[in-house]
Design a protein around this motif. Sequence first.
Motif: not given
Length: 318
Positions: A199-222
């Motif tokens: 529960x603890x890790x899932x909640x934090x991962x879901x929040x982190x995956x919505x951050x801008x730096x994650x979107x930028x990493x995905x946009x780079x094709x990672x």
Amino acid sequence: MVLTTARRVLRSLVVIILVTMGSVALLSLAPGSAASVILGENATPAAVAKLNARLGMDRPLWHQYTDWLGHAVTGDLGTSPVTNESVTHAVLSRLPVTLELAAIALTLSLAVAVLLAIVSAAREGSAVDRGATALSSVLLSVPAFIAGPVLIYFFSLKLGWLPVSGWARVSTDGLGANLRGALLPAVSIALTEIAAFHRALRADLVSTLREDFIAAARAKGMSPAYVMFRHALRPSSFSLITLAGINLGRLIGGTVVVEILFSLPGLGQLVVSSIVSRDLVSVQGIVVFVVVAYVLVNTLVDLSYQWLDPRVGKVAAA
């Protein structure tokens, strides 16, 4: 960073000192006296006075504490008036059992919980996510004293795969026998830990995956796996590490039910037998040991934040 570390270590030392002062004071709060509690109602006044003098209970409280602390810092937690055994020796002889049990339980729970959390967060809102969340809810509601008998029934009595109780030592019985004896009690403890960690890790991962730096990493094709493990998992681990540190400290002294259920010669068994025999000196020593271990583990957890994210140390110093 050095100043932040020093502050946290100092706070831990203050906590340890307060706890040790309280544990020594508790002996003087026993009805009548600690000696009368240990010896029982039929003890003669002469025997009570002799044991009080042996325990140092006939001296001022501050003198009792400084004397006890002077011995404790050298590793001497006193001698049991019931068994005449060194409390330190009694604790250290049973500590490997409790540590191994806690370590196996923590390792199993972290491995399963991290896997479930990654799968859940990567597929947020899917049937897999809902199923993992439902499973964690079920596990969270099953305490060890319920899970233990159920596991014994299926894996020991019905299938005969694992022993019902007892402890096999590595030095005499081998590693295989040792792990077979430790697996069921460790799993009994790990079930609720899996739910909490997931529960603890899932909640934090879901929040982190919505951050801008994650979107930028995905946009780079990672790749999704690279983004998850390289960019999202590490900054999402603060709550998990905190919870794991707290639970490890708790498990060191909190495996009483499981150790009694599976007849394991650990700290839980020792504290129960000491309470039954009214061995207050041993109980005091065990409590102090567990508290110190708990504080040290959580201090290391606090310091690990600076390794996970150096910005934490800069914020704390500011």
